[in-house]
Motif scaffolding. Structure first.
Motif, PDB file in Angstrom:
ATOM      1  N   ARG A  22       0.858  -1.169   0.000  1.00 50.05           N
ATOM      2  CA  ARG A  22       0.000   0.000   0.000  1.00 50.05           C
ATOM      3  C   ARG A  22       0.902   1.229   0.000  1.00 50.05           C
ATOM      4  O   ARG A  22       1.962   1.237   0.602  1.00 50.05           O
ATOM      5  N   HIS A  23       0.474   2.256  -0.657  1.00 52.08           N
ATOM      6  CA  HIS A  23       1.265   3.477  -0.732  1.00 52.08           C
ATOM      7  C   HIS A  23       0.785   4.464   0.326  1.00 52.08           C
ATOM      8  O   HIS A  23       0.241   5.523   0.021  1.00 52.08           O
ATOM      9  N   ILE A  24       1.019   4.105   1.573  1.00 50.08           N
ATOM     10  CA  ILE A  24       0.553   4.906   2.691  1.00 50.08           C
ATOM     11  C   ILE A  24       1.280   6.246   2.727  1.00 50.08           C
ATOM     12  O   ILE A  24       0.666   7.284   2.949  1.00 50.08           O
ATOM     13  N   PHE A  25       2.580   6.220   2.476  1.00 51.12           N
ATOM     14  CA  PHE A  25       3.345   7.455   2.542  1.00 51.12           C
ATOM     15  C   PHE A  25       2.856   8.460   1.510  1.00 51.12           C
ATOM     16  O   PHE A  25       2.765   9.649   1.796  1.00 51.12           O
ATOM     17  N   ARG A  26       2.535   8.000   0.317  1.00 53.45           N
ATOM     18  CA  ARG A  26       2.049   8.899  -0.739  1.00 53.45           C
ATOM     19  C   ARG A  26       0.775   9.603  -0.296  1.00 53.45           C
ATOM     20  O   ARG A  26       0.632  10.815  -0.452  1.00 53.45           O
ATOM     21  N   TRP A  27      -0.161   8.852   0.288  1.00 51.22           N
ATOM     22  CA  TRP A  27      -1.417   9.454   0.720  1.00 51.22           C
ATOM     23  C   TRP A  27      -1.210  10.368   1.924  1.00 51.22           C
ATOM     24  O   TRP A  27      -1.872  11.399   2.061  1.00 51.22           O
ATOM     25  N   PHE A  28      -0.282  10.003   2.804  1.00 51.65           N
ATOM     26  CA  PHE A  28       0.046  10.865   3.941  1.00 51.65           C
ATOM     27  C   PHE A  28       0.633  12.183   3.435  1.00 51.65           C
ATOM     28  O   PHE A  28       0.258  13.265   3.893  1.00 51.65           O
ATOM     29  N   PHE A  29       1.541  12.096   2.481  1.00 50.06           N
ATOM     30  CA  PHE A  29       2.162  13.279   1.899  1.00 50.06           C
ATOM     31  C   PHE A  29       1.104  14.180   1.244  1.00 50.06           C
ATOM     32  O   PHE A  29       1.111  15.395   1.437  1.00 50.06           O
ATOM     33  N   LEU A  30       0.204  13.586   0.479  1.00 47.62           N
ATOM     34  CA  LEU A  30      -0.847  14.373  -0.172  1.00 47.62           C
ATOM     35  C   LEU A  30      -1.792  15.001   0.849  1.00 47.62           C
ATOM     36  O   LEU A  30      -2.280  16.117   0.651  1.00 47.62           O
ATOM     37  N   ALA A  31      -2.059  14.299   1.946  1.00 50.53           N
ATOM     38  CA  ALA A  31      -2.907  14.859   2.999  1.00 50.53           C
ATOM     39  C   ALA A  31      -2.234  16.076   3.647  1.00 50.53           C
ATOM     40  O   ALA A  31      -2.904  17.086   3.935  1.00 50.53           O
ATOM     41  N   ILE A  32      -0.923  16.001   3.857  1.00 50.11           N
ATOM     42  CA  ILE A  32      -0.179  17.133   4.417  1.00 50.11           C
ATOM     43  C   ILE A  32      -0.246  18.321   3.461  1.00 50.11           C
ATOM     44  O   ILE A  32      -0.451  19.469   3.884  1.00 50.11           O
ATOM     45  N   GLN A  33      -0.093  18.056   2.166  1.00 54.58           N
ATOM     46  CA  GLN A  33      -0.158  19.135   1.175  1.00 54.58           C
ATOM     47  C   GLN A  33      -1.533  19.798   1.190  1.00 54.58           C
ATOM     48  O   GLN A  33      -1.644  21.024   1.141  1.00 54.58           O
ATOM     49  N   ALA A  34      -2.584  18.991   1.257  1.00 57.53           N
ATOM     50  CA  ALA A  34      -3.946  19.521   1.289  1.00 57.53           C
ATOM     51  C   ALA A  34      -4.184  20.341   2.559  1.00 57.53           C
ATOM     52  O   ALA A  34      -4.846  21.387   2.528  1.00 57.53           O
ATOM     53  N   ALA A  35      -3.634  19.879   3.677  1.00 54.85           N
ATOM     54  CA  ALA A  35      -3.803  20.602   4.936  1.00 54.85           C
ATOM     55  C   ALA A  35      -3.131  21.976   4.876  1.00 54.85           C
ATOM     56  O   ALA A  35      -3.700  22.979   5.318  1.00 54.85           O
ATOM     57  N   PHE A  36      -1.919  22.032   4.331  1.00 57.93           N
ATOM     58  CA  PHE A  36      -1.231  23.318   4.225  1.00 57.93           C
ATOM     59  C   PHE A  36      -1.965  24.256   3.262  1.00 57.93           C
ATOM     60  O   PHE A  36      -2.076  25.453   3.521  1.00 57.93           O
ATOM     61  N   LEU A  37      -2.455  23.719   2.163  1.00 59.90           N
ATOM     62  CA  LEU A  37      -3.195  24.543   1.214  1.00 59.90           C
ATOM     63  C   LEU A  37      -4.469  25.097   1.855  1.00 59.90           C
ATOM     64  O   LEU A  37      -4.785  26.287   1.709  1.00 59.90           O
ATOM     65  N   ALA A  38      -5.182  24.266   2.597  1.00 55.88           N
ATOM     66  CA  ALA A  38      -6.389  24.717   3.300  1.00 55.88           C
ATOM     67  C   ALA A  38      -6.041  25.770   4.351  1.00 55.88           C
ATOM     68  O   ALA A  38      -6.784  26.735   4.553  1.00 55.88           O
TER      69      ALA A  38
END
Length: 98
Positions: A22-38
């Motif tokens: 599973r690509h957990i790190f990729r989704w974690f990274f994208l979640a961090i990006q979305a949080a900073f953008l928000a």
């Protein structure tokens, strides 16, 4: 005869193929990006109506101060965002399997 394929004595069948990682790190990274953008969008949006009730020179000073403060705040968030991305990138390089 049996329906099983021939296997020499003393050998075992190959282990099953490993499950797809599973690509957990990729989704974690994208979640961090979305949080900073928000966070940036929310920070900019909160300052849009901070000068309600001001008139004349006070209004101009309030608007200038709001613009400067918003710029500094967004700059700090972007700096923190870059630092977190660097830390995540180094962590990924250290812990990835080759």
């Amino acid at each position: 005869m049996s329906d099983m394929p021939y296997q020499p004595t003393g050998t075992q069948s190959a282990p099953p193929a490993p499950a797809k990682r599973r690509h957990i790190f990729r989704w974690f990274f994208l979640a961090i990006q979305a949080a900073f953008l928000a966070w940036i969008i929310a920070g900019i949006a909160q300052n849009s109506d901070s000068c309600v009730g001001e008139v004349g020179a006070a209004l101009e000073a309030c608007q200038a101060g709001t613009a400067v403060g918003t710029g500094i705040g967004v700059g700090l968030i972007i700096g923190l965002w870059a630092a977190v991305d660097i830390i995540l990138g180094i962590t990924w390089l250290v812990f990835r399997k080759r």
